[in-house]
Design a protein around this motif. Structure first.
Motif, PDB file in Angstrom:
ATOM      1  N   TYR A 117       0.800  -1.231   0.000  1.00 18.79           N
ATOM      2  CA  TYR A 117       0.000   0.000   0.000  1.00 18.79           C
ATOM      3  C   TYR A 117       0.831   1.279   0.000  1.00 18.79           C
ATOM      4  N   SER A 118       2.156   1.153   0.056  1.00 17.42           N
ATOM      5  CA  SER A 118       2.984   2.341  -0.184  1.00 17.42           C
ATOM      6  C   SER A 118       4.152   1.945  -1.084  1.00 17.42           C
ATOM      7  N   LYS A 119       4.051   2.347  -2.353  1.00 17.04           N
ATOM      8  CA  LYS A 119       5.108   1.978  -3.299  1.00 17.04           C
ATOM      9  C   LYS A 119       6.423   2.646  -2.920  1.00 17.04           C
ATOM     10  N   SER A 120       6.362   3.875  -2.369  1.00 13.32           N
ATOM     11  CA  SER A 120       7.608   4.568  -2.004  1.00 13.32           C
ATOM     12  C   SER A 120       8.269   3.851  -0.813  1.00 13.32           C
ATOM     13  N   TRP A 121       7.440   3.397   0.118  1.00  9.62           N
ATOM     14  CA  TRP A 121       7.980   2.672   1.263  1.00  9.62           C
ATOM     15  C   TRP A 121       8.653   1.374   0.783  1.00  9.62           C
ATOM     16  N   ALA A 122       7.978   0.687  -0.156  1.00 12.95           N
ATOM     17  CA  ALA A 122       8.539  -0.573  -0.675  1.00 12.95           C
ATOM     18  C   ALA A 122       9.862  -0.306  -1.395  1.00 12.95           C
ATOM     19  N   LYS A 123       9.939   0.805  -2.115  1.00 13.68           N
ATOM     20  CA  LYS A 123      11.185   1.123  -2.824  1.00 13.68           C
ATOM     21  C   LYS A 123      12.308   1.411  -1.827  1.00 13.68           C
ATOM     22  N   GLU A 124      11.997   2.163  -0.772  1.00 10.86           N
ATOM     23  CA  GLU A 124      13.009   2.438   0.262  1.00 10.86           C
ATOM     24  C   GLU A 124      13.462   1.134   0.924  1.00 10.86           C
ATOM     25  N   THR A 268      14.376 -10.094   1.153  1.00  7.79           N
ATOM     26  CA  THR A 268      13.077  -9.490   1.529  1.00  7.79           C
ATOM     27  C   THR A 268      12.621 -10.019   2.884  1.00  7.79           C
ATOM     28  N   ILE A 269      12.688 -11.337   3.038  1.00  9.38           N
ATOM     29  CA  ILE A 269      12.250 -11.940   4.315  1.00  9.38           C
ATOM     30  C   ILE A 269      13.140 -11.421   5.453  1.00  9.38           C
ATOM     31  N   ASN A 270      14.442 -11.353   5.200  1.00 14.24           N
ATOM     32  CA  ASN A 270      15.362 -10.891   6.252  1.00 14.24           C
ATOM     33  C   ASN A 270      15.122  -9.435   6.611  1.00 14.24           C
ATOM     34  N   GLU A 271      14.827  -8.621   5.603  1.00 17.08           N
ATOM     35  CA  GLU A 271      14.583  -7.203   5.880  1.00 17.08           C
ATOM     36  C   GLU A 271      13.290  -7.028   6.694  1.00 17.08           C
ATOM     37  N   ILE A 277       8.861  -6.941  11.495  1.00 16.04           N
ATOM     38  CA  ILE A 277       7.537  -7.158  10.902  1.00 16.04           C
ATOM     39  C   ILE A 277       7.289  -8.663  10.844  1.00 16.04           C
ATOM     40  N   ASP A 278       6.282  -9.093  11.595  1.00 16.22           N
ATOM     41  CA  ASP A 278       5.987 -10.514  11.723  1.00 16.22           C
ATOM     42  C   ASP A 278       5.020 -10.897  10.594  1.00 16.22           C
ATOM     43  N   TYR A 279       5.580 -11.185   9.435  1.00 12.20           N
ATOM     44  CA  TYR A 279       4.768 -11.338   8.221  1.00 12.20           C
ATOM     45  C   TYR A 279       4.229 -12.758   8.101  1.00 12.20           C
ATOM     46  N   LYS A 280       2.913 -12.908   8.334  1.00  9.94           N
ATOM     47  CA  LYS A 280       2.283 -14.223   8.231  1.00  9.94           C
ATOM     48  C   LYS A 280       1.260 -14.198   7.100  1.00  9.94           C
ATOM     49  N   GLY A 281       1.710 -14.565   5.930  1.00 12.52           N
ATOM     50  CA  GLY A 281       0.825 -14.500   4.762  1.00 12.52           C
ATOM     51  C   GLY A 281       1.652 -14.743   3.528  1.00 12.52           C
ATOM     52  N   VAL A 282       1.101 -14.359   2.394  1.00 16.99           N
ATOM     53  CA  VAL A 282       1.825 -14.582   1.146  1.00 16.99           C
ATOM     54  C   VAL A 282       2.469 -13.269   0.696  1.00 16.99           C
ATOM     55  N   ILE A 283       3.670 -13.363   0.154  1.00 16.73           N
ATOM     56  CA  ILE A 283       4.264 -12.205  -0.524  1.00 16.73           C
ATOM     57  C   ILE A 283       4.300 -12.544  -2.002  1.00 16.73           C
ATOM     58  N   TYR A 284       3.726 -11.640  -2.787  1.00  9.93           N
ATOM     59  CA  TYR A 284       3.784 -11.777  -4.233  1.00  9.93           C
ATOM     60  C   TYR A 284       4.946 -10.927  -4.708  1.00  9.93           C
ATOM     61  N   PHE A 285       5.846 -11.549  -5.441  1.00 12.01           N
ATOM     62  CA  PHE A 285       6.965 -10.817  -6.040  1.00 12.01           C
ATOM     63  C   PHE A 285       6.669 -10.686  -7.535  1.00 12.01           C
ATOM     64  N   GLY A 286       6.378  -9.461  -7.989  1.00 11.22           N
ATOM     65  CA  GLY A 286       6.225  -9.201  -9.424  1.00 11.22           C
ATOM     66  C   GLY A 286       7.606  -8.840  -9.946  1.00 11.22           C
ATOM     67  N   GLU A 298       7.158  -4.929  -8.333  1.00 19.31           N
ATOM     68  CA  GLU A 298       6.279  -4.593  -7.206  1.00 19.31           C
ATOM     69  C   GLU A 298       6.147  -5.787  -6.271  1.00 19.31           C
ATOM     70  N   TYR A 299       5.770  -5.459  -5.032  1.00 17.13           N
ATOM     71  CA  TYR A 299       5.350  -6.482  -4.072  1.00 17.13           C
ATOM     72  C   TYR A 299       3.844  -6.364  -3.917  1.00 17.13           C
ATOM     73  N   ASN A 300       3.183  -7.496  -3.708  1.00 19.02           N
ATOM     74  CA  ASN A 300       1.795  -7.474  -3.239  1.00 19.02           C
ATOM     75  C   ASN A 300       1.747  -8.249  -1.938  1.00 19.02           C
ATOM     76  N   CYS A 301       0.785  -7.875  -1.095  1.00 12.90           N
ATOM     77  CA  CYS A 301       0.691  -8.557   0.211  1.00 12.90           C
ATOM     78  C   CYS A 301      -0.367  -9.650   0.180  1.00 12.90           C
ATOM     79  N   ARG A 302      -0.731 -10.090  -1.019  1.00 10.58           N
ATOM     80  CA  ARG A 302      -1.802 -11.106  -1.194  1.00 10.58           C
ATOM     81  C   ARG A 302      -1.547 -11.838  -2.506  1.00 10.58           C
ATOM     82  N   PHE A 303      -2.369 -12.853  -2.755  1.00  7.42           N
ATOM     83  CA  PHE A 303      -2.214 -13.614  -3.995  1.00  7.42           C
ATOM     84  C   PHE A 303      -2.616 -12.749  -5.184  1.00  7.42           C
ATOM     85  N   GLY A 304      -1.924 -12.932  -6.312  1.00  9.09           N
ATOM     86  CA  GLY A 304      -2.285 -12.225  -7.535  1.00  9.09           C
ATOM     87  C   GLY A 304      -3.472 -12.910  -8.192  1.00  9.09           C
ATOM     88  N   ASP A 305      -4.207 -12.154  -8.957  1.00  7.20           N
ATOM     89  CA  ASP A 305      -5.364 -12.657  -9.680  1.00  7.20           C
ATOM     90  C   ASP A 305      -5.100 -12.326 -11.147  1.00  7.20           C
TER      91      ASP A 305
END
Ligand code: AMP
Length: 443
Positions: A117-124, A268-271, A277-286, A298-305
């Motif tokens: 939900y924040s592309k700038s945050w993901a880029k940083e 990504t997981i290490n960062e 951040i206790d990430y329990k879910g799927v990470i989509y790597f585009g 991009e990253y998505n925090c859910r499954f792609g459709d």
């Protein structure tokens, strides 16, 4: 229900599952989950008109904003595991809320959802962890944009920072067009999602999708996939939510996937861990496979459709256990995803006019569909008062088939698609062209 219980007996108690969302993605997740013999009921909240055609599945409507009533209802239904499909509830902290109420939830908290939900945050985030991605600038005024656009040697990609239903990315051909895109975003085209704009170097190469199931500590990769985002054949025309996909992506050899794992997935997981951040879910790597190696688009925090619809039929009945293990932080690292030794392909049927204006409410006729390894997952459908299936969205439904090779997969998918009809139905005939030997010979 306790999220600390780890015994295998607990797995057997996975009887009632809730999947939140209303698209083809959620229907395919429910389809894979219900395969498990211990699962008695899969509730889709709210689901769509196709949800109840799936074995053991039931659509339910609960007002998510009335949080007390929501929790009461989940307790009443004895929900053992909650899977959150779409990004908006994740970005709004629904997973955090439900975990605080002691539910087992597959889906990251608000902190993890920020990857999407924040592309700038993901880029940083990527910059800090040295994860390969296109170079970028974060701006919040036209003046800043002007300077960067004029000093760049080629037009830059323009992205609204926040969620924009997949419409916030512009790929201009000229600097003028680039500037106009920035202006429209800063002027409120996407509301607050456009208060910040990300400008990116344009990179080139085929795109692939990689999915990691994460438990906060460990991860497990799902089969890879490639999708087709453009509306028209030969990957031309406007961007859409996705017109079809196939899995696995032969482009990613084992060696190349190892490289992606080392350069992108593990960092990504290490960062995430480094940021607590206790990430329990799927990470989509585009990802884009460029000449200089794989880069994150991009990253998505859910499954792609529609990749989810494509991959889910390859899962065996243990899939739901993996989701549960992730939700509990219990992956051991030795799990294998037992997917069937077949390949899968998906073709999306849309309403005429999509992704722009389109009409809804047309009756959908479904003839005789193969009963083996062929699924229909509704995306945008509704039921009339008489129970007739109607179109209710831009992307209406997907047909997904599994076979030994991609020629057979798509032959089967298109044969079955001929059995489906509604006014204005549109689909691409060349989905998966890259992996269809016969298609490549004939075209
Ligand atoms: P996104 O929503 O960020 O995945 O972007 C949508 C699509 O825009 C991607 O699937 C790519 O095809 C394209 N795209 C995004 N960023 C870039 C980039 N930096 N260079 C080239 N194409 C891009």
């Amino acid at each position: 229900m306790s999220i600390n219980s780890t015994s295998s007996k607990n797995l057997i108690r996975l009887k009632n599952i809730l999947v939140i969302g209303n698209g083809g993605r959620e229907n395919s997740l429910a389809w894979a989950i219900q395969k498990n013999e211990f699962v008695e009921k899969v509730y889709l909240m709210p689901g769509n008109a196709g949800s109840e055609r799936i074995n053991k599945c039931k659509s339910i409507k609960i007002d998510i904003n009335n949080r007390n009533e929501f929790v009461e209802k989940l307790n009443f239904l004895k929900i053992d595991l909650i899977v959150i499909g779409p990004e908006i509830p994740l970005a709004n902290g629904l997973a955090d809320f439900l975990r605080k109420k002691d539910f087992k939830v597959f889906g990251p908290g608000k902190d993890g959802a920020k990857l999407e939900y924040s592309k700038s945050w993901a880029k940083e985030f990527m910059k800090e962890a040295n994860i390969p991605t296109a170079s970028f600038w974060k701006i919040s005024s036209l003046e800043e944009a002007k300077k960067i656009i004029h000093s760049s040697s080629s037009p830059l990609v323009v992205k609204a920072d926040g969620l924009a239903s997949g419409k916030g990315v512009f790929i201009p051909d000229s600097k003028d067009e680039c500037f106009r895109a920035v202006k429209s975003i800063l002027n409120g085209k996407f509301g607050n999602s456009g208060n910040v704009v990300v400008l990116e170097e344009k990179i080139k190469g085929p795109e692939v999708s990689v999915f990691a199931l994460c438990d906060g500590e460990r991860y497990l990769l799902l089969p890879t996939a490639q999708d087709h985002k453009r509306l028209n054949e030969n990957d031309k025309g406007p961007n859409t939510g996705g017109m079809g996909a196939y899995s696995p992506a032969p482009l990613l050899t084992d060696d190349y996937l190892n490289r992606i794992t080392q350069e992108i997935i593990e960092p990504t997981i290490n960062e995430l861990k480094r940021k607590n951040i206790d990430y329990k879910g799927v990470i989509y790597f585009g990802l884009m496979i460029t000449k200089s190696g794989p880069k994150v688009i991009e990253y998505n925090c859910r499954f792609g459709d529609p990749e989810c619809q494509t991959i889910m039929p390859l899962m065996d009945q243990n899939f739901v256990f993996l989701l549960e293990k992730c939700s509990m932080g219990n992956l051991t690292g030795s799990e294998k995803i037992d997917y069937f030794d077949k390949v899968s392909g998906c073709v999306i049927a849309t309403s005429e006019g999509y992704p722009n204006d389109y009409k809804i409410g047309f009756p959908i006729k479904i003839g005789k569909i193969d009963s083996n390894d062929c699924q229909i997952f509704d995306s945008g459908t509704s039921l009339s008062k008489n129970g007739e299936l109607l179109t209710n969205g831009g992307r209406v439904l997907s047909i997904v088939c599994q076979e030994k090779d991609f020629d057979m997969v798509f032959e089967k998918a298109y044969k079955n698609l001929k059995e489906i009809n509604f006014e204005g139905i549109y689909y691409r005939n060349d989905i998966g062209y890259q992996v269809r030997k016969k298609f490549l010979q004939e075209n």
